[in-house]
Design a protein around this motif. Structure first.
Motif, short mmCIF file in Angstrom:
data_model
loop_
_atom_site.label_atom_id
_atom_site.label_comp_id
_atom_site.label_asym_id
_atom_site.label_seq_id
_atom_site.Cartn_x
_atom_site.Cartn_y
_atom_site.Cartn_z
N ARG A 43 0.76 -1.30 -0.03
CA ARG A 43 0.13 0.08 -0.03
C ARG A 43 1.03 1.26 0.14
O ARG A 43 0.79 2.29 -0.76
CB ARG A 43 -0.76 -0.13 1.08
N LEU A 44 1.84 1.28 0.79
CA LEU A 44 2.64 2.43 0.96
C LEU A 44 3.41 2.79 -0.44
O LEU A 44 3.88 3.69 -0.88
CB LEU A 44 3.74 2.29 2.14
N GLY A 45 3.98 1.53 -0.90
CA GLY A 45 4.64 1.42 -2.32
C GLY A 45 3.81 2.15 -3.29
O GLY A 45 4.38 2.78 -4.17
N GLU A 46 2.54 1.86 -3.35
CA GLU A 46 1.67 2.16 -4.43
C GLU A 46 1.44 3.90 -4.07
O GLU A 46 1.34 4.54 -5.02
CB GLU A 46 0.25 1.62 -4.36
N LEU A 47 1.14 4.14 -2.71
CA LEU A 47 1.24 5.91 -2.71
C LEU A 47 2.48 6.52 -3.04
O LEU A 47 2.51 7.54 -3.51
CB LEU A 47 0.77 5.87 -1.04
N ALA A 48 3.58 5.84 -2.82
CA ALA A 48 4.93 6.37 -3.17
C ALA A 48 4.96 6.47 -4.92
O ALA A 48 5.91 7.33 -5.07
CB ALA A 48 6.14 5.51 -2.66
N ALA A 49 4.34 5.65 -5.23
CA ALA A 49 4.43 5.77 -6.70
C ALA A 49 3.40 6.63 -7.39
O ALA A 49 3.67 7.13 -8.56
CB ALA A 49 4.20 4.33 -7.42
N THR A 50 2.34 7.01 -6.89
CA THR A 50 1.20 7.75 -7.28
C THR A 50 0.72 9.09 -6.78
O THR A 50 0.91 10.10 -7.41
CB THR A 50 -0.10 6.68 -7.42
N VAL A 51 0.45 8.91 -5.59
CA VAL A 51 -0.06 10.19 -4.64
C VAL A 51 1.05 10.88 -4.19
O VAL A 51 1.00 12.21 -4.31
CB VAL A 51 -0.64 9.55 -3.57
#
Length: 548
Positions: A43-51
């Protein structure tokens, strides 16, 4: 003919695209802990890539502003920061980057999971993790030294919503790392409270809710022994500054979205932490936490650049061939990647040692490994970051790619919480007692005995050779060998960990890349050659005319 436009590199969700990070966490964590932590890491990896990237971009382009006076002349010392930076900080808090060690969901392994999360967060945070670092350290310190203050402040500092942050105000014009030269005075007021009077030359995250500061009570002895540690809230009950004036914000090489200020303390109300005295000693736990975070900052920026550079090597062609298919690029890049691997496994070891200490284990080895890890990861991060910037050619030097910003921010990890020489001196100080050195040697010898993969025999031999060189220096530590000794200890432990990791990868996945990485790492040498030149000759070479 259509013009050519280079397809830009993308890091993606690094929990998926960074095999070293994912596999090293799997290696260090029990299966049930790893499985429980994976959704959070994804989840944090996805936030770091997008948001996070657009928020960081906006924050970096809108640096903090100091408004000294309001239009009608009243002094306000308002520090304005971009909303994107504040949102990045709140995102980190909501993701539990501070809260996790105090919620302790993974018991002794919680710091390892935290290290993985920070690795994903840090490079795209516009250094919004600076106040989180100090908040984590402040919570640790208060829990250790002042239960009453801990009951009042730690729940606020470790909350996930509407959380407080803490600053750390130690640096003064005369002092820097030499905190014994602190000039700030602590004066006992008639009502039994204390007020602080002095200047702090370098205060990061000056928009925090509270801060910990060193000061010298009246009539206390000179030097570091006379210092006490105080807690202050930045605002008074009316919402105004608590006896604080902002001189200016710093114009820095990097960390540009982070508000860093020079402050005057003019009767700032404060309370002693754990009573008067022992101020420097009380900072030990906070420094360990801050150094551990700084070591993650060094390797995290490299991990992010490495992900971009790997993607770029697939997309970019030179002379009709993809970069990844050029032998010269492949060998050069492998040596960079190996340094990242070495940084990561050492950081996770430091996290494991900290977790053991926080759960009642012996802290003798951690006393050495934390400064060694910060020393190595911060400095290696700058080297690897420079190499990776070059791998993009001219694009790596262009601001709007974002690559120069990450490279600049890597440098601060070498400065925060002690430069390389300060850390080497700290290691030397720890070795004045025999127990830390003995624990270091025994740990390497013990772990070498379980390296039984024949492919790693050469690596094991190089580690044994370096340990033979280190033992006399560990047993008789000398100031003129401090950097050589500290670097040798750090690199030797990195080699050991790479060998262990490589053996695990082969046993679990029949993947020989880890052993190859360990061989590449030890081929560069682990302990620098001794300097045979006379001290006076070195003095002249180092300082030229100033030495005469």
């Amino acid at each position: 003919m259509d013009p050519f436009f280079q397809q830009p590199p993308e890091a993606g969700n690094r929990f998926h695209t960074d095999p070293t990070l994912r596999l090293a966490l799997q290696w260090r964590l029990p299966d049930e802990v790893y499985r429980a932590a994976v959704p959070h890491l994804e989840r944090l990896g996805e936030l770091a890539a997008t948001v996070m990237p657009p928020l960081a971009e906006r924050a970096e382009r809108n640096p903090p502003r100091h408004v000294t006076f309001e239009p009608w002349g009243r002094r306000v010392d308002r520090i304005e920061v971009d909303d994107g930076w504040l949102e990045l900080m709140r995102l980190g808090q909501r993701q539990g980057l501070v809260a996790l060690p105090y919620e302790d969901p993974y018991d002794v392994h919680t710091r390892i999971v935290q290290a993985g999360l920070i690795n994903l967060y840090d490079p795209v945070s516009a250094v919004a993790d600076c106040p989180l670092v100090m908040t984590d350290g402040a919570a640790t310190l208060l829990n250790e030294h002042d239960p009453a203050l801990a009951r009042r402040y730690v729940p606020r500092l470790t909350a996930r919503e509407d959380a407080w942050t803490s600053g750390q105000w130690m640096t003064e014009r005369a002092g820097g790392s030499d905190v014994g030269r602190t000039d700030t005075r602590a004066v006992a007021d008639s009502d039994g409270a204390w007020s602080l009077h002095g200047s702090k030359w370098f205060t990061s995250a000056t928009t925090s809710d509270m801060a910990l500061a060193l000061a010298r009570p009246e009539n206390a002895q000179a030097g570091s022994r006379g210092l006490s540690l105080f807690l202050l809230e930045l605002r008074d009950q009316s919402g105004g500054w608590n006896g604080i004036q902002v001189r200016r914000l710093k114009d820095k090489f990097g960390t540009r979205a982070l508000p860093t200020a020079e402050l005057d303390l003019i009767g700032t109300r404060a309370v002693p932490v754990g009573g008067l005295g022992d101020g420097v000693r009380k900072l030990a736990g906070l420094l360990s936490v801050a150094r551990y975070w700084a070591s993650i900052g060094g390797l995290a920026g490299v991990g992010h650049l490495l992900a971009l550079a790997r993607d770029y090597a697939v997309k970019r062609e030179a002379f009709g061939v993809r970069l990844m298919d050029h032998p010269i690029h492949r060998e050069w890049f492998a040596r960079i990647a190996v340094v990242y691997d070495a940084m990561l496994v050492l950081n996770l070891e430091a996290a494991a040692q900290m977790g053991r200490v926080e759960h009642g284990g012996d802290g003798t080895l951690a006393r050495l490994l934390v400064p060694l890890t910060k020393l190595a990861c911060a400095r290696q991060g700058v080297w690897a970051g420079s190499e990776l910037l070059e791998s993009f050619g001219g694009a790596g030097y262009v601001e709007d790619t974002g690559i120069p910003r990450i490279f600049r921010n890597l440098h601060v990890n070498c400065i925060w919480e002690g430069t390389t020489s300060v850390l080497a001196h700290d290691v030397l100080r720890a070795l004045k007692k025999p127990e830390p050195g003995e624990a270091f040697i025994e740990e390497i010898v013990r772990r070498l005995t379980v390296l039984d993969d024949p492919a790693g025999a050469g690596v094991r031999a190089r580690i044994e050779e370096s340990l033979e060189s280190l033992v006399p220096m560990i047993n008789t530590p000398r100031e003129d060998q401090a950097r050589r000794l500290a670097w040798g200890m750090a690199r030797t432990f990195q080699a050991l960990l790479l060998a262990e990791f490589g053996q695990w990868k082969w046993q679990h996945y029949q993947d020989s890349s880890g052993i190859t990485a360990a061989r590449l790492f030890v081929s560069q040498g682990l302990v620098d050659a001794a300097c045979e030149e006379a001290p006076e000759a070195l003095r002249t070479v180092a300082f030229g005319a100033a030495a005469l």
